[in-house]
Structures are given as structure tokens and as C-alpha cells.
Design a protein around this motif. Structure first.
Motif, PDB file in Angstrom:
ATOM      1  N   PRO A   1       6.590  -7.847   1.019  1.00  0.00           N
ATOM      2  CA  PRO A   1       5.923  -6.419   1.098  1.00  0.00           C
ATOM      3  C   PRO A   1       5.351  -6.310   0.281  1.00  0.00           C
ATOM      4  O   PRO A   1       5.337  -5.224  -1.211  1.00  0.00           O
ATOM      5  N   LEU A   2       4.322  -7.103  -0.197  1.00  0.00           N
ATOM      6  CA  LEU A   2       3.962  -6.671  -1.811  1.00  0.00           C
ATOM      7  C   LEU A   2       2.470  -6.764  -1.935  1.00  0.00           C
ATOM      8  O   LEU A   2       1.553  -7.796  -1.462  1.00  0.00           O
ATOM      9  N   SER A   3       1.971  -5.494  -2.348  1.00  0.00           N
ATOM     10  CA  SER A   3       0.751  -5.558  -3.235  1.00  0.00           C
ATOM     11  C   SER A   3      -0.735  -6.581  -3.404  1.00  0.00           C
ATOM     12  O   SER A   3      -0.112  -6.904  -4.160  1.00  0.00           O
ATOM     13  N   GLU A   4      -1.816  -6.924  -3.050  1.00  0.00           N
ATOM     14  CA  GLU A   4      -2.228  -8.059  -3.072  1.00  0.00           C
ATOM     15  C   GLU A   4      -3.447  -7.182  -4.806  1.00  0.00           C
ATOM     16  O   GLU A   4      -4.267  -8.118  -5.295  1.00  0.00           O
TER      17      GLU A   4
ATOM     18  N   SER B   1      12.135  -2.794   5.399  1.00  0.00           N
ATOM     19  CA  SER B   1      11.785  -2.340   4.119  1.00  0.00           C
ATOM     20  C   SER B   1      11.695  -4.055   3.855  1.00  0.00           C
ATOM     21  O   SER B   1      10.687  -4.127   2.307  1.00  0.00           O
ATOM     22  N   PHE B   2      12.549  -5.310   3.779  1.00  0.00           N
ATOM     23  CA  PHE B   2      12.117  -5.825   2.648  1.00  0.00           C
ATOM     24  C   PHE B   2      11.543  -7.629   3.241  1.00  0.00           C
ATOM     25  O   PHE B   2      10.868  -7.398   2.793  1.00  0.00           O
ATOM     26  N   PHE B   3      11.502  -7.170   4.775  1.00  0.00           N
ATOM     27  CA  PHE B   3      11.308  -8.340   5.139  1.00  0.00           C
ATOM     28  C   PHE B   3       9.878  -8.384   6.267  1.00  0.00           C
ATOM     29  O   PHE B   3      10.584  -7.105   7.181  1.00  0.00           O
ATOM     30  N   PRO B   4       9.374  -9.480   6.160  1.00  0.00           N
ATOM     31  CA  PRO B   4       7.808  -8.719   7.999  1.00  0.00           C
ATOM     32  C   PRO B   4       8.838  -8.993   9.236  1.00  0.00           C
ATOM     33  O   PRO B   4       8.436  -9.655   9.844  1.00  0.00           O
TER      34      PRO B   4
ATOM     35  N   LEU C   1       3.479  -1.614   0.043  1.00  0.00           N
ATOM     36  CA  LEU C   1       3.395  -2.100  -0.387  1.00  0.00           C
ATOM     37  C   LEU C   1       3.311  -2.391  -2.143  1.00  0.00           C
ATOM     38  O   LEU C   1       2.710  -1.102  -2.305  1.00  0.00           O
TER      39      LEU C   1
ATOM     40  N   ARG D   1      -0.722 -12.163   6.339  1.00  0.00           N
ATOM     41  CA  ARG D   1      -0.232 -10.625   6.060  1.00  0.00           C
ATOM     42  C   ARG D   1       0.099 -10.460   7.216  1.00  0.00           C
ATOM     43  O   ARG D   1      -1.610 -10.288   8.006  1.00  0.00           O
TER      44      ARG D   1
END
Lengths: 257, 257, 257, 257
Positions: free
Chosen positions: A107-110, C104-107, A37, C34
Motif C-alpha cells: 500500500p504505497l502512495s503514488e 495491512s501489508f498486502f492487497p 497508502l 490499484r
């Protein structure tokens, strides 16, 4: 890096929202990177700009190429990042729906230590407002040529009829914003006096900027606080030439882990 | 055809505007086509949509492929194509700045017989409003599931508190729109009684649409006018599935020369 | 849903790649999502198209709105999804770098039961090729008006000089593709005889299509296999009007869990 | 200015082409500007880039804001702007179809004194090639870190197997390019000796660039010609940091009327 021009639907604003996002791109030869992330910079545009501002007026993707961070650049109209007196609930959108949407797509860290907010002019106000109202969500806040004292700003603007006054009336009506979420100096002082975790703070303004005096007012308070505070006042005006330089300084300053 | 995703700056709205445009693409083997100006359809989106609506929810480019027309699809927010009581001057933008900008960028005919306006829902209102206020500018006007009687609509919506009421308050405040530019039935009757040139008129609405009754009110007037009037009421609801079919009918109906 | 126009860098192709992606958009009111990974349809364009083909020529986003799937639409030039004899390694890109980058970009789910591949014309060949060479990666494969027998196709095309022959020479040189990864009938027969898990298979072709005879050849084999096979041969030609209808059928047919 | 992300169809390449274009935006308050045709810079990307390169890696729109010119940035793959030995006819596309298409979409001047071509690396070669083969079409040619001697370049690259060699084989096969349209030094010398109108010439290269020696070879010839020649050799490498600076210098140098 990879660039994403995004269109998604906002329930809060009852409309489509355009957003540009930049992501690191791992080398596929190094194998899958599931679960990674990214640290994230939310980067807020100024009045009359939209989500394309940093793409078109800086080389933001290139500047961030080696940093391993995502950059989220939403288009939020001339809202001052506020639940408008006469208009949409942009503050609710910014602080609730936007991060949820961005983190559901990418995929971003919270984690607090991985989240940063920055902006210029109206977006500098937005960055300070978001960061100082929710210090537990951000590791760093950066304002470039920001509207750093909305109480003072409104007092001045309300004196003179014109487009500027009308724009701010849509945002704030005739409310007194003192000691509200829009009073970032008040919020800063509260943060100073609290036991809350404290984001790092960065402030830049050009000495030729019409908001320079404005920024000095904020600066005097910042110096007296216990926040990790960096400032940069030097030659410069309220222009993209200045912000193009300063966003590079902001990116270098960010405490990316 | 060729697709253009445009970003330009609006002086009237003090902001960047996003717009999608479709143009015919001449075969280069047939030599240069300097001076050719295309017939143009201005196509207006609905509430909560933006400039990407027809691109994403229909196959508009394919449907128009053989027609030799340009299609201009601006994003005008939830403005009801109006100089908002509390918000931007979208009516001024739509009727003045937008055509000027589009025609400065692209080879679009300014002739009345080459200009058409259409839209659905809020955009149906916009199309009727633009076309009936400026009949000398358009050869054809098409409304799909449009808000065709704003006087009636406001009377209903103002009765019940809620998001819809709030949205319309931003647009109209508490004004009485009867016999104003927003009263398209009034404008239609005026046009009927005038010696002005008269655009062709097309109206479609699904019998399951919550605006069906609404559309019948407009229909009853239209039938009595001396305009070249086509209507299409049949099974259908307030959905893109319906508009995807009707925009094809509109394109076939357009008097393209 | 949300639309993403992506630009990323390919190591395999030594170039920037454009890709359109559609994702479901969760309601933010239902809280964070998530960890959710979406079923994914890789949707492959035809000869002379690019990544914008399905966006512009169908209403793909609307058709998929209720399905809860992501759709990945890469632009892969006129490559026939092949490591070209004279050109880039598009097969390597398609089967290795593209899924890794997209995930890697999207879930996006990597599970076999959540992955599908479809396409039309050249992209129908691509879908069959990818799915039948890697049956353990896909739950379903769909070909619309596909080039379903490359051995036969090459034999025909190589007879007559012209653009088509030249295009295929770039892709295959003068190689005999029989019993290679490009021989999808051979791959299908191998799969039939193997103990491998078997994707569902869908084949559509219009009876007016110049590839109809071609598709019948593939069809005769499919009927004899033990795959879960669905076919749809009816009126239709090699046109977007046909594919616009068939992609809706494909989406309904997909075994989305 | 206004930004246009374009998708159009190429007959020459049998494919969709992506292109970014920047146009001046007249103030609508000054009234219609029908008939105005803008001076145009064709700006060519390097190897592994595409049409988004200058948008993403420079602030090209901002740099050109006051110049009153259009900038056309097509995506032409790794073609070296050549009718490829093994690939598409990019040279034909560049010199015939592209200008025709761009001028059919946008109000671009066809006059020699209003047309300029520039590029970096592979695009520097493209600019020199286009401009020196068709000196009667351009008032100015600019190469930044260009491949300025293809004869020398091929001789070097062909010695060592690898990706670079393979890429150039697709472009040139094993042809000797001496005294052909790809031999820009030959073309330069021919131009010097001809009575043709002569474009202004600009050459920049960083002293750390792997093409520096290469550029010196071209430079020595240029100095001896009767062209209006400007050069800029100083610290710099084969990087966007360098091209971001030099494209600003090129824009200042252009003889815009």
C-alpha cells in the motif's frame, strides 16, 4: 516495522528481481487501516551492492521506525540505473516496472508529495537521475557521496583502462551523455529554468571521499538554483560508516507529511 | 535437511551474489561429525531464473532428503555461465570463485567422485559446459532440456532480430563458438577421444520442447561415445512441471557414494 | 508470482513472527491495478514445521500460478492454533492479528467469498477450527490428514506418557475440549443446524495415515451435514509426498471467483 | 563477509529453527582455506526478538568485518534460554544441539579460546548463564543490559500480575531458582572459588535502564571476583540505540586470537 524480502519477476529485465521492503506496522488493536497508502522512499544501492546493502550495513528499519514511511530497496546490479548499452533496461525497469510492481504488492502512495528517492555512490547518481528527470514524481531527492556529474566522471574514467572503465562501457558504451537523461547537472539546470514543481534536494559527501571534488562541482550549480537545497560536506570517506550516519540525516530531512 | 539463503561477495563479478544451499543435517544425538565432507550437486538455473528457482518451483530439499548430499544453487543471471562479451566473467566465477567460496563456507567434498553438476535449459548448457570442460572435476553431469548445441543455437538465433538475439549478443558478441569451451559437442568428442577420466552423462528432454531437435543432435553424438550415458526422451515441454519430475530422476541417477 | 519472506511484530504473542506470502504479479504493461484485492488462502503448517514448510516441501507457488490468489503462510509453532494453556495466544493471533496484519501489508480481499483456509495435520485441525468457528469469514475449508477430532485425539494421547502428551498439555492443559471451539465436530454439527452461511468443506486423508481412523470419524459426520462436502481417501501416508499432491487438488477445488 | 539465513530442524525442540550466521569470506585469489576453523561469537537476542534482531537493528556484519570471526544468531523465542517449565527444552537446545548443528554446517572452532557468548536483555541473561555454567567452553562472556540476577528479578516480577509474570511462569513455573543453573550470581561465585579456567567478563548497562539497579547488584559481586572483568555503565536506556553502540564495544573487547 515489518521487513519483506521479495522475489518477483521483471518483464523488462527478463529475470527475477530481489528487493527488500520495510513497511510501517499498524497496531491491530486500533482496528483495520484499509485504504491507508504510505509515503515511500526508494533507496538505491551502490556499485557492487545489491538489495541487501542497507539491511546489512545500516540499521535502516530502526532509523525509520517512527516515520510512518515505507522503504523500497531494489537490487539493480551494477547498472547505474540505466538502459545499458550492453545489458538490461534498468532505467525502464526503475522508472516504470519497479514502482508499478511495488505499488501492486504494497500500500504505497503514488502522490508526488509522498514519494522520495535517495541513494549513495552509484545509487546517489540513480536518485538524482530519477528525481531530476521526473521532478513531478518526487517531493525530495537525496544523494550521499553520489556520482553527481556523469559527464565529468566518464571523461575521467575513460582515460584509464581498467575495471572501472569496462564497467562504465557496459553501461554507456562510448556515448556522449552530455545533455541527456544521464547528465544530472543539465537536468538540474533545466529544472531550475522550468516552471515545473521542484523537489527538495539534499547532497552529502565526505571531504575525504574520492568523489568530493565531483560533488563540489554539483554543489556549485545547486547553490545557484531555486531549488530547496540542503548540503552536508564534512569529514568522511566513501564508506558505510559515513552512509550509516547520513541515511539517518536524510530520513530526518525528508518532508514526510 | 537444512536450508541456507546466502549472500556473499564476488571479487570476479564485483558484486554481491545470492545463493541457496541445502545441507544434510546429522542427528546431534549421534555425536559430532567433524571432518565429514558432503558429496555436492551444483544445480544451475535457467534463463530469467535466479538462485531461488529450484526452491520455489520444485521440492528439491525433500527429494534430496535421504541422499546425504549438499546442493549448491547459485544465482548467475542470464549469463549462460560464460565470461560475457559484454558483461561479467560468470564462467570464471562459476568454475573458480564459486566452488572455492562454497567450500570455504560449508563442508563440501572436493573429490571428483563426490562432485556433480546439473541444470535445465540455460543451466543444462552450463552443466554440460562445466562438466565437459573439466571432466576431472565431476563424477556426473546432467542436462534437462538443455541448450546442448550452442553452435547450432547461435546460428538459428542470430538470424532473427529480437530479445533472444540481443541476450545472446551480450553473452557471445558475434564470436564463432565452434571448437571453443562453449561448443559442448566438440568438448564431448574431445573427451571421448582422450584418456581422461569420464563423468557419467544424463540427458533429458521433452518431445514437445522447442529444444527437442536440438537435444536429438547432442544425443546422436552421445550414443557414439564411450561415456556412461543415460537419456530420457518422453512427453514433456519446456516447463517446471517437467523439470520437477526430471530433477527427481537426476537425483536417483547420481552415483552418490 | 511474487514471493515475500516477511518478519513482523505480534502484539498478541509479544514476539516477531515469520511468514511467507505469495502474491499474483500483474503485468505492468497492462497498467496500474490499484484497488484490486486478491482472494486469499491461509495455509497452515503442521506440528514441527514453520512458515517455510510449503515453500520447501511443495511447489506451492507454481501450483497457484494461474489462479490469481494470494497465499498466506504464517509460522505458528507447535501451538495447535490455540490460545495455549501454557504458552502464547495463538488462536487470538491467528483469527485477529494475523489477518489484520496481512491485509495491512498486502492487497487482500476481506470478503467471505474470497477467503479460504487449508492445512495439513495440525494445520488441518487449525483450518477446520478457524473455518468452523467463523463460517461467515470463509468460502472454503480444506483439511489434509488433519487432526479432525480433538476430543478423541486427546483421549488417546493422554493415555500414554511421552512427547506427544507433553506437547498437547502445553496446548490444552488438562481441559475437556468437548463442545468448545476446539471440538470441530461439535462446531460442524452446530453449523449444520444453524442458518449461517456455510463454507465448502474438503477432507483428504491417506489410508495408511495414522490419523485415517480419526478422519473417518469426521467423515461420517460430514456426510450427514448439509455442507458442500468433498472427500478424498486413497492410498497415502502422513508425508509431504502426499500433501504435495493434495495441496494441488485443494487449489483446484477452491471456489475462486 | 557472508550472510546465511538458515532453517534447520531441531530434535530437542521438535521444530524448525531459524538462525542467521555471518562468516568471514576469504579472498579466493589466496587459494583454498580448507581446515580453517573460525572463532565464533554466539549472539543471543532479547525477549520478543528473534534471529533477525541484530541483522535488522544493528550493522553487526559491518562491525565484525575485520575481525575474522563467525557470528551465530539463533532464534530462541521468549525462552530465557531455559528448559521451560511449560515449553521447550531451549537450554538443552542452546548448549548441546545448537553448537553441534552450527559446527556441522559451518567451519567453526570448538576450542575454548575461540568461543564467545554475548547478548542483551534476556540474551544477556542467556550469555551469562551459558558462559558461567560452562566456563570451560568460553573465553569471553558479555552481557548488555542483561537480566543479571534472576533470583531478584523473579521475586519482583512475581509480585505483580501481568504479562511479564505470565511469561516468566512459562519459563520457571513457581520454582525457586536460587543456587540453580539460572542463578548466575551463584554460578559466578562458584566459579570465583573454583580452580576452573575463567572466561573474561564484560557487563554494560545504561544508567536509565530499568535493569540498572539490577546490573549494579551483579556488578558488586563481579568486582570482588578474580575474573578479568570489564564494565561500562553510562548514559543509556533499554534500547537498540544503546545496544548498537555496545555490541561494537563488545566486538572490540573480544580476545580474538
Amino acid at each position: 516495522m515489518a521487513l519483506f524480502q521479495c522475489e518477483f519477476s521483471s518483464e523488462v529485465l527478463s529475470r527475477s528481481v530481489s528487493m527488500n521492503v520495510i513497511l510501517p506496522q499498524p497496531s491491530y488493536k486500533e482496528g483495520p487501516v484499509r485504504g491507508k497508502l504510505y509515503p515511500t522512499l526508494f533507496l538505491l544501492h551502490g556499485f557492487s551492492d545489491n538489495h541487501t546493502a542497507y539491511l546489512r550495513s545500516t540499521s535502516i528499519e530502526r532509523y525509520a521506525a517512527d516515520l510512518g514511511i515505507a522503504i523500497v530497496m531494489p537490487g539493480l546490479d551494477n547498472s547505474y540505473y540505466t538502459d545499458m548499452a550492453h545489458g538490461g533496461k534498468y532505467w525502464t525497469f526503475l522508472t516504470e516496472e519497479l514502482p508499478a510492481a511495488a505499488r501492486s504488492f504494497f500500500p504505497l502512495s503514488e502522490k508526488r508529495e509522498d514519494n522520495f528517492v535517495a541513494g549513495h555512490s552509484m545509487g546517489g547518481f540513480g536518485a538524482l537521475k530519477w528525481g531530476l528527470n521526473f521532478p513531478e514524481r518526487f517531493a525530495a531527492i537525496a544523494s550521499m557521496s553520489g556520482v553527481t556529474d556523469m559527464v565529468y566522471h566518464l571523461a575521467n574514467v575513460r582515460k584509464e583502462p581498467g575495471d572501472k572503465k569496462r564497467s562504465l562501457e557496459l553501461v554507456f558504451g562510448d556515448a556522449d551523455v552530455s545533455e541527456t537523461e544521464n547528465d544530472v547537472i543539465y537536468k538540474l539546470e533545466r529544472l531550475h529554468n522550468s516552471s515545473s514543481v521542484k523537489p527538495m534536494l539534499y547532497q552529502a559527501c565526505g571531504t575525504e571521499d574520492f568523489l568530493y571534488e565531483h560533488n563540489l562541482r554539483f554543489h556549485r550549480i545547486c547553490k545557484e538554483t531555486n531549488l530547496d537545497y540542503t548540503y552536508d560536506f564534512g569529514p568522511g570517506d566513501h564508506t558505510w560508516d559515513y552512509w550509516d550516519k547520513k541515511i539517518q540525516a536524510v530520513l530526518k530531512w525528508l518532508p514526510i507529511q
